[in-house]
Design an enzyme around this catalytic site. Structure first.
Site, PDB file in Angstrom:
ATOM      1  N   VAL A   1    -101.343 -18.476  60.113  1.00 13.45           N
ATOM      2  CA  VAL A   1     -99.759 -18.444  59.626  1.00 13.45           C
ATOM      3  C   VAL A   1     -99.962 -17.011  58.952  1.00 13.45           C
ATOM      4  O   VAL A   1     -98.610 -16.633  58.601  1.00 13.45           O
ATOM      5  CB  VAL A   1     -99.355 -19.446  58.949  1.00 13.45           C
ATOM      6  CG1 VAL A   1     -99.049 -20.981  59.719  1.00 13.45           C
ATOM      7  CG2 VAL A   1    -100.053 -19.845  57.599  1.00 13.45           C
TER       8      VAL A   1
ATOM      9  N   GLU B   1    -120.578 -21.486  62.142  1.00  9.86           N
ATOM     10  CA  GLU B   1    -121.558 -22.731  62.336  1.00  9.86           C
ATOM     11  C   GLU B   1    -120.921 -23.398  63.258  1.00  9.86           C
ATOM     12  O   GLU B   1    -120.071 -23.180  64.231  1.00  9.86           O
ATOM     13  CB  GLU B   1    -121.306 -23.508  60.985  1.00  9.86           C
ATOM     14  CG  GLU B   1    -119.640 -23.885  60.818  1.00  9.86           C
ATOM     15  CD  GLU B   1    -119.361 -24.633  59.365  1.00  9.86           C
ATOM     16  OE1 GLU B   1    -120.041 -24.236  58.456  1.00  9.86           O
ATOM     17  OE2 GLU B   1    -118.350 -25.516  59.388  1.00  9.86           O
TER      18      GLU B   1
ATOM     19  N   CYS C   1     -78.690 -26.153  58.197  1.00  7.66           N
ATOM     20  CA  CYS C   1     -77.387 -25.758  58.023  1.00  7.66           C
ATOM     21  C   CYS C   1     -76.690 -24.833  59.145  1.00  7.66           C
ATOM     22  O   CYS C   1     -77.417 -24.058  59.624  1.00  7.66           O
ATOM     23  CB  CYS C   1     -76.990 -25.398  56.691  1.00  7.66           C
ATOM     24  SG  CYS C   1     -77.357 -23.583  56.383  1.00  7.66           S
TER      25      CYS C   1
ATOM     26  N   GLN D   1    -103.689 -20.131  65.214  1.00 13.10           N
ATOM     27  CA  GLN D   1    -103.506 -21.275  64.412  1.00 13.10           C
ATOM     28  C   GLN D   1    -103.135 -20.688  63.065  1.00 13.10           C
ATOM     29  O   GLN D   1    -102.548 -21.488  62.297  1.00 13.10           O
ATOM     30  CB  GLN D   1    -104.471 -22.243  64.306  1.00 13.10           C
ATOM     31  CG  GLN D   1    -104.886 -22.975  65.459  1.00 13.10           C
ATOM     32  CD  GLN D   1    -106.220 -23.766  65.272  1.00 13.10           C
ATOM     33  OE1 GLN D   1    -106.185 -24.602  64.709  1.00 13.10           O
ATOM     34  NE2 GLN D   1    -107.470 -23.211  65.839  1.00 13.10           N
TER      35      GLN D   1
ATOM     36  N   THR E   1    -112.543 -21.272  64.281  1.00 12.82           N
ATOM     37  CA  THR E   1    -111.709 -22.490  64.141  1.00 12.82           C
ATOM     38  C   THR E   1    -112.799 -23.682  63.874  1.00 12.82           C
ATOM     39  O   THR E   1    -113.611 -23.854  64.769  1.00 12.82           O
ATOM     40  CB  THR E   1    -110.704 -22.760  64.919  1.00 12.82           C
ATOM     41  OG1 THR E   1    -109.930 -24.022  64.747  1.00 12.82           O
ATOM     42  CG2 THR E   1    -111.161 -22.810  66.539  1.00 12.82           C
TER      43      THR E   1
ATOM     44  N   HIS F   1     -99.129 -22.444  65.095  1.00  8.39           N
ATOM     45  CA  HIS F   1     -98.566 -23.127  63.893  1.00  8.39           C
ATOM     46  C   HIS F   1     -97.642 -22.527  62.971  1.00  8.39           C
ATOM     47  O   HIS F   1     -97.456 -22.817  61.678  1.00  8.39           O
ATOM     48  CB  HIS F   1     -99.896 -23.719  62.910  1.00  8.39           C
ATOM     49  CG  HIS F   1    -100.694 -24.768  63.528  1.00  8.39           C
ATOM     50  ND1 HIS F   1    -102.029 -24.628  63.086  1.00  8.39           N
ATOM     51  CD2 HIS F   1    -100.493 -25.590  64.413  1.00  8.39           C
ATOM     52  CE1 HIS F   1    -102.728 -25.485  63.939  1.00  8.39           C
ATOM     53  NE2 HIS F   1    -101.764 -26.135  64.613  1.00  8.39           N
TER      54      HIS F   1
ATOM     55  N   ASN G   1    -118.308 -18.791  66.020  1.00 12.66           N
ATOM     56  CA  ASN G   1    -118.223 -19.328  64.626  1.00 12.66           C
ATOM     57  C   ASN G   1    -119.432 -19.225  63.794  1.00 12.66           C
ATOM     58  O   ASN G   1    -120.726 -19.073  64.428  1.00 12.66           O
ATOM     59  CB  ASN G   1    -117.876 -20.673  64.854  1.00 12.66           C
ATOM     60  CG  ASN G   1    -117.200 -21.538  63.545  1.00 12.66           C
ATOM     61  OD1 ASN G   1    -117.652 -21.405  62.638  1.00 12.66           O
ATOM     62  ND2 ASN G   1    -116.057 -22.027  63.853  1.00 12.66           N
TER      63      ASN G   1
END
Ligand code: BJW
Length: 249
Positions: A100, A216, A128, A98, A189, A116, A214
């Site tokens: 970037v 948490e 354009c 996720q 995440t 993402h 993680n």
């Protein structure tokens, strides 16, 4: 726990990893949520939506330009390195990120799906005909904000997915294919942003052994097969030691 998980990560295992901002935390990249997260000082709806960009492109670009400046000084950490090593070692390995920030690519990771998008890519907001669909632009800082399309002179926008925007259909298809795996790890995440947060549950429904790493607990923790609590850079390092040196204690 790590020894048993290391055994599951045998050479023929099909492995898919989903990463989030926590993987880059040890590199000094701010996460989004939590006490020091980006959303503590900035409202997502003011900055990470198409409406915000339409309303105030200068403000939105100032935020992205600031983040690009921070990122340009950061390096991959041990978590990125371990995942890069896995991508070279395992025949069937997919990393869905996720993030970037581009740090997985800079660590040399193969087969990365940028769920993402990328903060280092831009696209013409007029779509354009003179410009490619999206292109790499690593200018830091931009001399003029908001930056302009070199072809039509209109605004360019960051090549990221904002709230309310759909995930690129090809990215969605490749991610869905990677859910047919033996082990699915979700790393760093908060598991609150959809559709990314649903991937691990779909992988489990298809029979994968699901693991969370993680610092948490998250809404996913109790639904998965294994939740390892601790920093990704330490847990993935410990896991890698046990995979490459089975006598490691
Ligand atoms: C550590 C650590 C260490 C710290 N080690 N761990 C279903 C239900 C409810 C809502 C929705 C839904 N479906 C869709 C929605 C709406 C919305 C959404 O999910 N909202 C929720 C927040 C309520 N989703 C969307 O709008 C998505 N689009 C969509 O669904 O479109 C539908 C559509 C279809 C067709 C046409 C049109 C539309 C798009 C979501 C885009 C998200 N974009 C962002 C910004 C990207 C660009 C940028 O960077 O500026 O993506 S928001 C932000 O959140 C960013 C992240 O990728 C994403 C996830 O955050 P992440 O990575 O989890 O970070 P944190 O900070 O939240 O968590 C860090 C974690 O790390 C924490 O848990 C820490 O504990 C941990 N940690 N140090 C291990 N050392």
């Amino acid at each position: 726990m790590l020894v048993q998980l290391a055994r599951r990560l045998h050479p023929d295992a099909r492995i898919t990893v989903l990463t989030g901002a926590g993987v880059s935390a040890a590199s000094g990249v701010p996460t989004f949520r939590g006490p020091n997260g980006l959303w503590k000082n900035f409202r997502p709806e003011s900055l990470a939506t198409p409406e915000a960009f339409h309303r105030d492109p200068k403000l939105v670009w100032e935020w992205y330009d600031w983040r690009r400046q921070i990122l340009s000084t950061k390096k991959p950490n041990r978590a990125h390195e371990v995942l890069a090593a896995w991508s070279r070692r395992y025949r069937d390995f997919t990393l869905i990120t996720q993030n970037v920030d581009g740090l997985h690519e800079r660590a040399g990771t193969r087969n990365v799906i940028r769920f993402h998008g990328s903060i280092w890519e831009v696209l013409c907001s007029n779509n354009c005909s003179g410009s490619p669909a999206r292109w790499l632009d690593e200018t830091v800082p931009f001399p003029e904000i908001p930056p302009k399309c070199p072809h039509c002179g209109g605004l360019i926008r960051p090549g990221v997915v904002w709230f309310g925007e759909g995930i690129d259909p090809d990215v969605m298809r490749r991610s869905a294919d990677a859910l047919d795996c033996d082990i699915f790890l979700t790393v760093g995440t908060s598991a609150v942003v959809y559709p990314a947060a649903s991937l691990v549950h779909e992988a489990k429904a298809r029979g994968a052994y699901t693991v969370e790493v993680n610092v948490e607990s998250t809404p996913a923790s109790r639904l998965l097969d294994l939740a390892l609590q601790g920093p990704a850079e330490e847990i993935l390092h410990g896991l890698e030691c046990r995979i490459t040196r089975p006598s490691y204690t």
